[in-house]
Scaffold this motif. Structure first.
Motif, PDB file in Angstrom:
ATOM      1  N   UNK A   1      -0.130  21.538  -8.177  1.00 48.27           N
ATOM      2  CA  UNK A   1      -0.642  20.299  -7.594  1.00 48.27           C
ATOM      3  C   UNK A   1      -1.121  20.463  -6.167  1.00 48.27           C
ATOM      4  N   UNK A   2      -1.672  21.627  -5.831  1.00 47.57           N
ATOM      5  CA  UNK A   2      -2.124  21.900  -4.466  1.00 47.57           C
ATOM      6  C   UNK A   2      -3.514  21.305  -4.245  1.00 47.57           C
ATOM      7  N   UNK A   3      -3.686  20.602  -3.135  1.00 46.76           N
ATOM      8  CA  UNK A   3      -4.980  20.013  -2.784  1.00 46.76           C
ATOM      9  C   UNK A   3      -5.773  20.886  -1.825  1.00 46.76           C
TER      10      UNK A   3
ATOM     11  N   UNK B   1       4.909  31.801   7.658  1.00 46.29           N
ATOM     12  CA  UNK B   1       4.601  32.020   9.073  1.00 46.29           C
ATOM     13  C   UNK B   1       3.551  31.039   9.562  1.00 46.29           C
ATOM     14  N   UNK B   2       2.505  30.807   8.770  1.00 39.51           N
ATOM     15  CA  UNK B   2       1.494  29.834   9.184  1.00 39.51           C
ATOM     16  C   UNK B   2       2.117  28.456   9.340  1.00 39.51           C
ATOM     17  N   UNK B   3       3.005  28.094   8.407  1.00 43.22           N
ATOM     18  CA  UNK B   3       3.637  26.776   8.484  1.00 43.22           C
ATOM     19  C   UNK B   3       4.465  26.635   9.757  1.00 43.22           C
ATOM     20  N   UNK B   4       5.296  27.647  10.069  1.00 43.15           N
ATOM     21  CA  UNK B   4       6.222  27.516  11.187  1.00 43.15           C
ATOM     22  C   UNK B   4       5.562  27.728  12.550  1.00 43.15           C
TER      23      UNK B   4
ATOM     24  N   UNK C   1       2.596  17.018   2.191  1.00 36.70           N
ATOM     25  CA  UNK C   1       3.627  17.881   1.610  1.00 36.70           C
ATOM     26  C   UNK C   1       3.224  19.329   1.863  1.00 36.70           C
ATOM     27  N   UNK C   2       4.066  20.079   2.594  1.00 37.46           N
ATOM     28  CA  UNK C   2       3.770  21.467   2.942  1.00 37.46           C
ATOM     29  C   UNK C   2       4.513  22.380   1.974  1.00 37.46           C
ATOM     30  N   UNK C   3       3.764  23.161   1.221  1.00 37.48           N
ATOM     31  CA  UNK C   3       4.328  24.119   0.274  1.00 37.48           C
ATOM     32  C   UNK C   3       4.191  25.499   0.908  1.00 37.48           C
ATOM     33  N   UNK C   4       5.276  25.972   1.553  1.00 36.85           N
ATOM     34  CA  UNK C   4       5.247  27.227   2.304  1.00 36.85           C
ATOM     35  C   UNK C   4       5.879  28.337   1.479  1.00 36.85           C
ATOM     36  N   UNK C   5       5.057  29.266   1.034  1.00 36.59           N
ATOM     37  CA  UNK C   5       5.538  30.366   0.214  1.00 36.59           C
ATOM     38  C   UNK C   5       4.569  31.531   0.315  1.00 36.59           C
ATOM     39  N   UNK C   6       5.098  32.747   0.152  1.00 31.92           N
ATOM     40  CA  UNK C   6       4.233  33.928   0.130  1.00 31.92           C
ATOM     41  C   UNK C   6       3.510  34.068  -1.208  1.00 31.92           C
TER      42      UNK C   6
ATOM     43  N   UNK D   1       0.841  -1.196   0.000  1.00 27.48           N
ATOM     44  CA  UNK D   1       0.000   0.000   0.000  1.00 27.48           C
ATOM     45  C   UNK D   1       0.880   1.251   0.000  1.00 27.48           C
ATOM     46  N   UNK D   2       0.579   2.177  -0.901  1.00 26.16           N
ATOM     47  CA  UNK D   2       1.350   3.401  -1.000  1.00 26.16           C
ATOM     48  C   UNK D   2       0.708   4.503  -0.148  1.00 26.16           C
ATOM     49  N   UNK D   3       1.516   5.319   0.527  1.00 27.05           N
ATOM     50  CA  UNK D   3       0.936   6.419   1.304  1.00 27.05           C
ATOM     51  C   UNK D   3       0.221   7.415   0.397  1.00 27.05           C
ATOM     52  N   UNK D   4      -0.871   7.963   0.891  1.00 30.03           N
ATOM     53  CA  UNK D   4      -1.618   8.974   0.144  1.00 30.03           C
ATOM     54  C   UNK D   4      -0.908  10.312   0.318  1.00 30.03           C
ATOM     55  N   UNK D   5      -0.603  10.967  -0.785  1.00 37.68           N
ATOM     56  CA  UNK D   5       0.106  12.237  -0.738  1.00 37.68           C
ATOM     57  C   UNK D   5      -0.885  13.383  -0.887  1.00 37.68           C
ATOM     58  N   UNK D   6      -0.777  14.377   0.000  1.00 36.31           N
ATOM     59  CA  UNK D   6      -1.633  15.546  -0.060  1.00 36.31           C
ATOM     60  C   UNK D   6      -0.777  16.794   0.102  1.00 36.31           C
ATOM     61  N   UNK D   7      -0.940  17.744  -0.807  1.00 35.71           N
ATOM     62  CA  UNK D   7      -0.149  18.974  -0.781  1.00 35.71           C
ATOM     63  C   UNK D   7      -0.990  20.111  -0.229  1.00 35.71           C
TER      64      UNK D   7
END
Length: 295
Positions: free
Chosen positions: A141-143, A104-107, A127-132, A92-98
């Motif tokens: 590919x953002x969910x 600032x919200x991430x940290x 997957x955390x995509x942290x950017x302004x 079983x493969x892990x489900x990936x969610x971006x």
């Protein structure tokens, strides 16, 4: 009825042969396999005897592959690759969610809560995509996105309020220890004010301390709110920050309230996602995030 693959050599012997062929050294092969050098040499000798061909030339400090060995190793490696690929596809493969957030919200909000998240959903690969920059649901590919603003955020997007932007003034206990909370602009001028890109200080001072007149304040500016918060924790001054971003630092006594009063920001934090893109894993993350601010 399927046909038999025929008689196969020992898989342990084939593995010893493949590793020895990569290193051209029985000792290094033994270290990789976690066995003795003699065991590797014995497995290879047994394979050579079973095949009736010599696979290696034994040299004083190394091995050299024979022509038969070079031809055989190419097929053996392909066979191992097929076995490895088939095995990985079976698991079983892990489900990936971006998820797209600001740094600032991430940290200051998401990362401190990740241990609880991974404990609840160990099979979900987040997957955390942290950017302004505002990331694209399609191109990046953002969910799921955390957006600071006011809805609507675009056609076809669903939204849910995560929390309001309530701004409070906080500082380090070591900076504020033994000193009364500033009650006037003159009191506040004794401190360094830490600014972020939002720069709520003029409005905060006007509302809670009265007109500034010609009062000047020492200040340090940061492009990221998280950096201003970290400077406050280090005792460099007083910062205005979202209550939810500093709640954990306050609970763990890294920060305390420096002034009474608060501001409601012009925008709030929302969860945003494509309305018609169905995803059970995304729905689980949304439910978890909406539950977190209430804890």
């Amino acid at each position: 009825m399927s046909s038999s693959p025929g008689t196969l050599p020992s898989l342990n012997a084939l593995k010893a042969f493949e590793v020895a062929a990569r290193h051209l050294n029985f000792r290094l092969a033994a270290e990789e396999l976690g066995v003795t050098q003699g065991a590797v040499a014995q497995q290879v000798r047994g394979l050579e005897a079973e095949l009736g061909v010599k696979l290696f030339e034994r040299l004083p400090r190394t091995l050299a592959m024979t022509g038969e060995g070079r031809g055989y190793i190419a097929d053996i490696r392909r066979a191992f690759e097929i076995i490895a690929r088939a095995t990985n596809e079976l698991r079983p493969q892990p489900v990936r969610l971006t998820i797209s957030t600001t740094p600032t919200f991430a940290s200051k909000w998401l990362i401190p809560r990740l241990p609880d998240f991974t404990a609840r959903y160990p099979d979900l690969d987040l997957h955390v995509l942290a950017t302004d920059r505002i990331s694209s649901f399609q191109a990046d590919g953002v969910d799921l996105a955390v957006r600071y603003g006011r809805p609507p955020f675009g056609p076809g997007l669903a939204t849910e309020l995560l929390f309001e932007q309530e701004i409070i003034a906080v500082g380090s206990p070591m900076l504020l220890a033994g000193r009364p909370s500033p009650r006037t602009s003159e009191d506040l001028a004794e401190y360094t004010l830490l600014h972020d890109a939002h720069n709520f200080w003029p409005e905060f001072i006007e509302r809670h301390l009265g007109p500034r007149d010609q009062m000047s304040f020492k200040g340090i500016s940061f492009s990221q709110t998280s950096h201003a918060i970290e400077a406050a924790i280090a005792g460099q001054g007083i910062v205005l920050a979202n209550r939810d971003f500093v709640a954990r630092d306050m609970a763990e006594s890294r920060l305390i309230r420096a002034l009474e009063g608060s501001l409601l920001g012009p925008s709030n934090f929302y969860l945003v996602w494509p309305r018609h893109r169905k995803s059970t894993s995304r729905d689980m993350v949304i439910a978890w995030m909406l539950d977190e601010p209430r804890k």
